[in-house]
Design a protein around this motif. Structure first.
Motif, PDB file in Angstrom:
ATOM      1  N   ASP A   1     -34.222  -6.888 -37.081  1.00 10.99           N
ATOM      2  CA  ASP A   1     -35.029  -6.402 -35.953  1.00 10.99           C
ATOM      3  C   ASP A   1     -35.552  -7.544 -35.079  1.00 10.99           C
TER       4      ASP A   1
ATOM      5  N   PRO B   1     -31.833 -11.886 -29.933  1.00 10.21           N
ATOM      6  CA  PRO B   1     -31.255 -10.736 -29.227  1.00 10.21           C
ATOM      7  C   PRO B   1     -30.569 -11.131 -27.918  1.00 10.21           C
ATOM      8  N   ASP B   2     -30.901 -12.316 -27.376  1.00  8.01           N
ATOM      9  CA  ASP B   2     -30.267 -12.737 -26.126  1.00  8.01           C
ATOM     10  C   ASP B   2     -28.962 -13.485 -26.357  1.00  8.01           C
TER      11      ASP B   2
ATOM     12  N   GLU C   1     -41.764   1.126 -27.993  1.00 10.36           N
ATOM     13  CA  GLU C   1     -41.507   0.481 -26.696  1.00 10.36           C
ATOM     14  C   GLU C   1     -42.158   1.288 -25.562  1.00 10.36           C
TER      15      GLU C   1
ATOM     16  N   THR D   1     -31.183  -3.121 -35.599  1.00 10.49           N
ATOM     17  CA  THR D   1     -30.298  -3.026 -34.431  1.00 10.49           C
ATOM     18  C   THR D   1     -30.796  -1.927 -33.486  1.00 10.49           C
TER      19      THR D   1
ATOM     20  N   LYS E   1     -33.732  -1.353 -32.694  1.00  8.21           N
ATOM     21  CA  LYS E   1     -34.856  -1.802 -31.867  1.00  8.21           C
ATOM     22  C   LYS E   1     -34.345  -2.284 -30.503  1.00  8.21           C
ATOM     23  N   THR E   2     -33.319  -3.133 -30.522  1.00 10.16           N
ATOM     24  CA  THR E   2     -32.783  -3.613 -29.246  1.00 10.16           C
ATOM     25  C   THR E   2     -32.097  -2.468 -28.503  1.00 10.16           C
ATOM     26  N   ASP E   3     -31.439  -1.586 -29.270  1.00 13.19           N
ATOM     27  CA  ASP E   3     -30.765  -0.431 -28.666  1.00 13.19           C
ATOM     28  C   ASP E   3     -31.783   0.456 -27.933  1.00 13.19           C
TER      29      ASP E   3
ATOM     30  N   GLN F   1     -33.152  -1.007 -24.760  1.00  9.32           N
ATOM     31  CA  GLN F   1     -32.228  -0.847 -23.624  1.00  9.32           C
ATOM     32  C   GLN F   1     -32.390   0.542 -22.995  1.00  9.32           C
TER      33      GLN F   1
END
Ligand code: FAD
Ligand code: SF4
Ligand code: SF4
Length: 501
Positions: free
Chosen positions: A12, A28-29, A134, A477, A479-481, A484
């Motif tokens: 995460d 994540p970048d 978020e 995964t 979390k970034t999804d 977005q």
């Protein structure tokens, strides 16, 4: 001694933002974040401040000198990523040229200009909870989560294996999110049964569908209707007390179980079937499953892959966890002979090195009373063998695995006897009435989380998690999804696009 990321890492990336010296990667970048099996700490940069330890929701980071014996291998696993070569995707960088992006900033988003928004989220699994987290960073947003079951958090509760106790602590983080004053969770409400999607859209400014991918990918060979064949999804649901699988019964009286597929779920079910029930008793395992496992007659669990060991679907951290679990685990030296690792990346090479170690371990036989797990590669299932409607084994066809990983049947038949056969070849999403669906991928078609009907966005409806991208990746995964999807939603809100023209 530097800090080390270990098996429970669910990706995460909370640790990335906590680290003052940017030594945890991929961030994540960075391009390989989406495919990495875990995150790794650069031992030459870590200043041992310990900030990442408290940031990690699952306790996956420890100071190197305090690692327990069964986690020691992770010191090498972390360091190897920063060794003589660093891989970013397929590109190899000598470490002194390694590309490093600047540390990702932690920003506080400005309030929405569009005014207060009330968002519905369908499902309460990891993707739903990260999306809620978020969204709630925005002061004028409130969220209602609708969950069909009587307990929240989806596969974090009903998928993650009961003996993965550290990973399951991620539910504490979700509990914290759930306590937010602008979040409501309505349990026992199934969208499509208790409320329609249209009703939900009328009551909220936007709907996020986070319903996951609840079914198994079907194994299309003869014999799968026989008694003694089951999808791993049902065994996982059964041992985790999922209400949909409470009535399932599995015949554990045969000496051998065959698990078709060799991803992390295959390793989970093999490990739970092989584990000492006394050790499982201290976990959250369902009492019904524990009782059945106490009477099992199983002596061997064969985990079978269609392709070779280089293509094995399990991740390195999960293989290490299994190898160090105290269970007798073996690979066949013949499967590993001649496997070319020259084109492999660091993780693949470490996986093969560990499989070779397992192949060298002296085999423990059933005469010792131990249950063993054995890996077999290069076998494609041909049919489930049955007698009078009951499973008696599996007929495989040996495959030849080419350098590019493709497996071609050779015509050589291999019969394996078994009393229980489990198929663990992946999960699959199901169609949602009223929304477009891609039946092949089992996902809702979307553009960065906006649900798409062909080229046209379905106004105000978004998607996140496994039903958005397919059943891949770890808890983190999502979390970034979800971030977005929230970014797409925010753009649309500010642009006034939430209602259909
Ligand atoms: C067996 C297994 C073990 C795993 N182990 C690990 C692990 O150890 N570590 C790790 O990092 N990852 C693990 N994962 C992966 C992780 O669980 C997933 O990445 C994650 O759960 C996906 O989140 P999701 O929110 O998309 O779906 P889910 O977690 O499936 O959540 C979907 C939720 O939506 C609800 N829902 C569905 N339809 C409706 C409806 N119509 N109305 C209301 N509610 C609805 C469901 O009841 C469920 O609660 C594992 C996965 C599996 C299958
Ligand atoms: S201990 Fe400190 S320096 Fe080392 S990885 Fe963790 S946060 Fe970074
Ligand atoms: S679980 Fe998250 S915080 Fe913990 S080590 Fe993995 S990426 Fe870092």
């Amino acid at each position: 001694m530097p800090h080390v990321v270990t098996q429970a890492c669910c990706g995460d990336a909370s640790c990335v933002y906590a680290c003052p010296v940017n030594c945890i990667h991929p961030t994540p970048d960075e391009p390989d974040f989406g495919t990495a099996e875990m995150l790794y700490i650069d031992p030459s940069t870590c200043v041992d401040c310990g900030a990442c330890v408290t940031a990690c929701p699952v306790g996956a980071i420890a100071p190197g000198h305090r690692l327990p014996e069964d986690q020691r291998r992770f010191t090498e696993v972390n360091a190897a990523q920063y060794g003589e070569n660093l891989f970013v995707g397929d590109v190899r960088f000598p470490v002194n040229m390694a590309k490093r992006l600047p540390l990702a900033p932690v920003s506080t988003p400005a309030p929405l200009r569009a005014g207060p928004q009330h968002v519905a989220i369908v499902g309460s699994g990891p993707s739903a909870m990260y999306a809620a987290d978020e969204l709630l960073r925005l002061p004028n947003v409130s969220v209602t989560v609708y969950e069909r079951l009587s307990l929240p958090f989806g596969l974090a509760r009903f998928g993650v294996a009961p003996d993965h106790t550290a990973t399951r602590t991620v539910m504490k983080l979700f509990d914290d999110i759930a306590r937010h004053e602008r979040l409501r969770i309505l349990l026992n409400v199934e969208i499509g049964r208790d409320l329609t999607l249209d009703e939900l859209r009328e009551r909220h400014d936007a709907v996020f569908w986070a319903g996951g991918a609840p079914t198994d990918r079907p194994l299309r060979i003869p014999g799968t209707d026989a008694h003694g064949f089951a999808a791993a999804t049902s065994l996982v649901g059964w041992y985790n007390d999922h209400p949909d699988f409470a009535d399932r019964r599995f015949d554990l009286s045969g000496e051998r179980v065959v698990v078709i597929g060799n991803g992390n779920v295959a390793l989970d079910v093999a490990r739970i079937l092989a584990a000492d029930p006394a050790a499982l008793a201290a976990t959250t395992i369902s009492p019904t499953a524990l009782e059945a496992l106490q009477h099992k007659k199983i002596r061997e669990i064969l985990v079978v892959g269609r392709r070779g060991p280089r293509e094995a679907a399990f991740t390195l951290p999960e293989l290490i966890g299994l190898a160090e679990s105290g269970i007798s685990v073996h690979a066949d030296p013949a499967d590993l002979a001649g496997v070319d690792t020259s084109a492999s990346d660091i993780t693949e090479r470490e996986k093969l090195a560990l499989l070779r170690e397992l192949a060298e371990r002296p085999p423990v036989g059933s005469e010792d009373g131990a249950v063993r797990i054995r890996f077999a590669f290069g076998l494609a299932p041909h049919e489930i063998r049955t007698d009078d409607g009951r499973v008696t084994g599996v007929r495989f066809e040996r495959t030849a695995v080419a350098a590019d990983g493709t497996a071609t049947p050779t015509g050589e038949i291999v019969d394996v006897d078994a009393g229980l056969v489990l198929s663990a070849i992946g999960y699959h999403g199901v169609a949602v009435p009223g929304l477009p669906f891609d039946p092949k991928r089992g996902v809702i078609p979307n553009d960065d989380g906006r649900v798409m009907d062909g080229d046209i966005p379905v106004a105000g409806v978004y998607v996140t998690g496994w039903i958005k991208r397919g059943p891949t990746g770890f808890i983190g995964t999502n979390k970034t999804d979800s971030a977005q999807t929230v970014a797409s939603w925010r753009h649309d809100v500010e642009a006034g696009l939430l209602t259909a023209p």
